[in-house]
Design a protein around this motif. Sequence first.
Motif, short mmCIF file in Angstrom:
data_model
loop_
_atom_site.label_atom_id
_atom_site.label_comp_id
_atom_site.label_asym_id
_atom_site.label_seq_id
_atom_site.Cartn_x
_atom_site.Cartn_y
_atom_site.Cartn_z
N PRO A 4 -9.35 -0.74 -2.79
CA PRO A 4 -9.93 0.49 -2.26
C PRO A 4 -9.01 1.69 -2.53
O PRO A 4 -7.79 1.55 -2.65
N HIS A 5 -9.62 2.85 -2.62
CA HIS A 5 -8.83 4.07 -2.85
C HIS A 5 -9.65 5.25 -2.36
O HIS A 5 -10.88 5.24 -2.45
N LEU A 6 -8.99 6.26 -1.86
CA LEU A 6 -9.70 7.47 -1.40
C LEU A 6 -9.06 8.74 -1.96
O LEU A 6 -9.75 9.59 -2.51
N CYS A 7 -7.75 8.86 -1.82
CA CYS A 7 -7.13 10.11 -2.28
C CYS A 7 -6.86 10.08 -3.77
O CYS A 7 -6.42 11.07 -4.34
N HIS A 8 -7.11 8.94 -4.40
CA HIS A 8 -6.89 8.84 -5.85
C HIS A 8 -8.23 8.95 -6.56
O HIS A 8 -9.20 8.32 -6.16
N ARG A 9 -8.26 9.77 -7.59
CA ARG A 9 -9.47 9.89 -8.39
C ARG A 9 -9.12 9.45 -9.80
O ARG A 9 -8.23 10.03 -10.45
N ASP A 15 -1.68 10.88 -5.65
CA ASP A 15 -0.95 11.60 -4.62
C ASP A 15 -0.33 10.65 -3.58
O ASP A 15 0.68 10.95 -2.98
N GLY A 16 -0.99 9.55 -3.37
CA GLY A 16 -0.44 8.54 -2.46
C GLY A 16 -0.43 8.97 -1.01
O GLY A 16 0.46 8.58 -0.26
N ASN A 17 -1.42 9.74 -0.58
CA ASN A 17 -1.35 10.23 0.80
C ASN A 17 -2.25 9.50 1.78
O ASN A 17 -2.06 9.59 2.98
N CYS A 18 -3.27 8.77 1.30
CA CYS A 18 -4.21 8.20 2.27
C CYS A 18 -3.84 6.78 2.68
O CYS A 18 -4.23 6.32 3.73
N ARG A 19 -3.12 6.07 1.88
CA ARG A 19 -2.67 4.69 2.14
C ARG A 19 -3.83 3.70 2.22
O ARG A 19 -3.73 2.68 2.89
N ALA A 20 -4.92 4.01 1.54
CA ALA A 20 -6.05 3.07 1.53
C ALA A 20 -5.90 2.01 0.45
O ALA A 20 -6.74 1.12 0.36
N CYS A 21 -4.86 2.11 -0.36
CA CYS A 21 -4.76 1.23 -1.53
C CYS A 21 -3.49 0.37 -1.48
O CYS A 21 -3.01 -0.06 -2.53
N MET A 22 -2.99 0.11 -0.28
CA MET A 22 -1.69 -0.55 -0.18
C MET A 22 -1.70 -1.98 -0.71
O MET A 22 -2.69 -2.71 -0.56
N ALA A 52 3.32 -0.86 -0.59
CA ALA A 52 3.39 0.23 -1.58
C ALA A 52 1.99 0.71 -1.92
O ALA A 52 1.05 -0.10 -2.01
N PRO A 53 1.82 2.02 -2.11
CA PRO A 53 0.51 2.52 -2.56
C PRO A 53 0.31 2.17 -4.03
O PRO A 53 1.06 2.63 -4.89
N SER A 54 -0.71 1.36 -4.30
CA SER A 54 -0.88 0.88 -5.68
C SER A 54 -1.29 2.01 -6.63
O SER A 54 -1.10 1.91 -7.84
N CYS A 55 -1.87 3.09 -6.08
CA CYS A 55 -2.31 4.18 -6.96
C CYS A 55 -1.13 4.94 -7.55
O CYS A 55 -1.28 5.63 -8.56
N ARG A 56 0.03 4.83 -6.91
CA ARG A 56 1.20 5.57 -7.39
C ARG A 56 2.27 4.68 -8.00
O ARG A 56 3.02 5.10 -8.86
S1 FES Z 1 -5.66 5.98 -2.93
FE1 FES Z 1 -4.72 7.15 -1.38
S2 FES Z 1 -2.70 6.37 -1.37
FE2 FES Z 1 -3.62 5.32 -3.00
#
Ligand code: FES
Length: 616
Positions: free
Chosen positions: A34-39, A47-54, A64-68
């Motif tokens: 899952p991801h929200l703040c990452h497009r 950006d790694g700010n929502c923490r939905a992708c840990m 760790a945020p996988s998007c970053r």
């Molecule tokens: S999608 Fe938001 S921190 Fe990774």
Amino acid sequence: MSETIRFSLDGHEVEAQAGETIWQVAKRLGTSIPHLCHRDAHGYRPDGNCRACMVEIKGERVLAPSCRREPTAGMEVSSQSTRAEKSRTLVMELLLADQPAQENAHDPQAEFWKQADLAGVQTSRFPAKQKSVAPDPSHPAMRVNLDACIQCGLCVRACREVQVNDVIGMAYRHDAAKIVFDFDDTMGQSTCVACGECVQACPTGALMPASLMDDTQKRAVTPDRQVDSLCPYCGVGCQVTYEVKDDKIVNAVGRDGPANHNRLCVKGRFGFDYIAHPHRLTKPLVRLDGKAKHADDSVDPANPFTHFREASWEEALDLAARGLKDIRAAQGPRALAGFGSAKGSNEEAYLFQKLVRTGFGSNNVDHCTRLCHASSVAALMEGLSSGAVSAPFEAARDADFIMIIGANPAVNHPVAATFIKNAVRERHVKLVIADPRHQSLSRHAWKHLAFRPGSDVALLNAMLHVVVTEGLCDEAFLRERADHVAVGESLRHPSSRLGVHRRAGVERHRRGPAPGHADAVVPHQRQHRANVDHVGQVGQRQRSGRQQGRRHLRQGRVLRPADADRTLEPVPALDQQLFHAGASRPWLSTMKWYTIGLVNGAARRRLPGRPSREVA
Ligand code: FES
Ligand code: SF4
Ligand code: SF4
């Protein structure tokens, strides 16, 4: 060969390319995190700010945020560990608590709900925050409902980093934090240019196109199909997907094409209502008998039937053909002419000229692009032996120096302008805008060169002079690619009295009168005139430019040395010339340049008035 990193993801040995994040590798291999703040789109940094992708990484204390996070060799990553899944579920529950219920949401089809499903979250254990956020319907094309905002910051990155319009920001602190337009203005009152990038990026429905919503700020329109197309406006070539409901376009979404990478401007994004406008003619109309044309008469486009009646295509085409034939019979083929449209395809343009040449019997056929584009085609043919541009707009990202003259891309080609702004913002590329008027790109420019209207050719000649005489040109490149150039010492010989062309070793096509002759002009005047003469061959605008250029020469309004007696003198110091043009010296002599030439007909327009000489 690019470096690859081997690591373990959910117990499988996988490979990552250099720069790939864990989330990207997982997606490539078919694992959905899952991801929200990452497009996952061009131009959006994680950006790694929502923490939905840990995800959990063996040996690390925190998730760790996988998007970053980029993997390292030997790393052991688990996206499906209990700890990682619980963390993602908790984040979703917290965000869900503040959302309206899905059935009452502004957009029940928003990405947020898909990601909540992916995380396996339908309800939240947490109480909702008490908030009353008024909707903002102030913009004609977009709606703002910040009660659905999760502060993911995607709209801020869309506006600031992708389109570089700097309208949206995050303001205030703690639980008063929210996104704002300019200084907390309404969207309609802000400096928003309506590119719609933020709407396209928003995952929750807090920002939505007005065309999809009703007065209660809820989605009222669900498209029944999507059609891939190309934006019909300017020539940038943005790819777009139209969302269609009941054979009517209801929304436009940018597609990842090479020219636009999902971006659109206000025209491509919101300018499709004309297609279904009631004034649009969809059937041929034939003038009523007895309704002769009259200069004082007017037709109401909402009701043309006071003057016209509907006809079949066969009847209308027969009538038009008869009229054309009558003219040809009475006045000869040269009384007829055809003027094609740039909106037609190559094939249509071919058929059109065929109709005029063989049907009308006339060679009076032309094309609207000749009016706006002829001067740049002529210049490109002269300089590059090709009438087409030599690089995509995205190549601005590879440039060290960008100069814009004779163009206002932020207005005429806004998506192209975003790549120039990206280059300035991300790579601190030096942007110089040469234009008598300031334009919206000027605030991104290292220098705005407000030259005197009509002195553009002289300015460019002065720049060439510096490039050549100070040895700033790439001699190896010139030797390999350019015609009629004698490189070597002659290229830079400062004491030559034969002008820029001679100094560059370039054979001029036109030789002026011998020195001393009454008509002799100073070298740079001669070159200026040669350039204007060349452009003057191409059309009326160019002819008027030539006449105006010569008038300016006579009036001393173009750059010229102080040799009123018109004897051959060395070209004056460049500092002096550029002072007259409004520039300062150092930026020219220090540049190492790679120019993206955005040239259009505006370069040839002579603007009235006297501009400021101030250099921003
Ligand atoms: S999608 Fe938001 S921190 Fe990774
Ligand atoms: S529509 Fe474009 S300019 Fe306006 S706020 Fe959104 S991203 Fe910024
Ligand atoms: S308005 Fe949308 S994109 Fe912007 S921060 Fe809120 S949820 Fe994210």
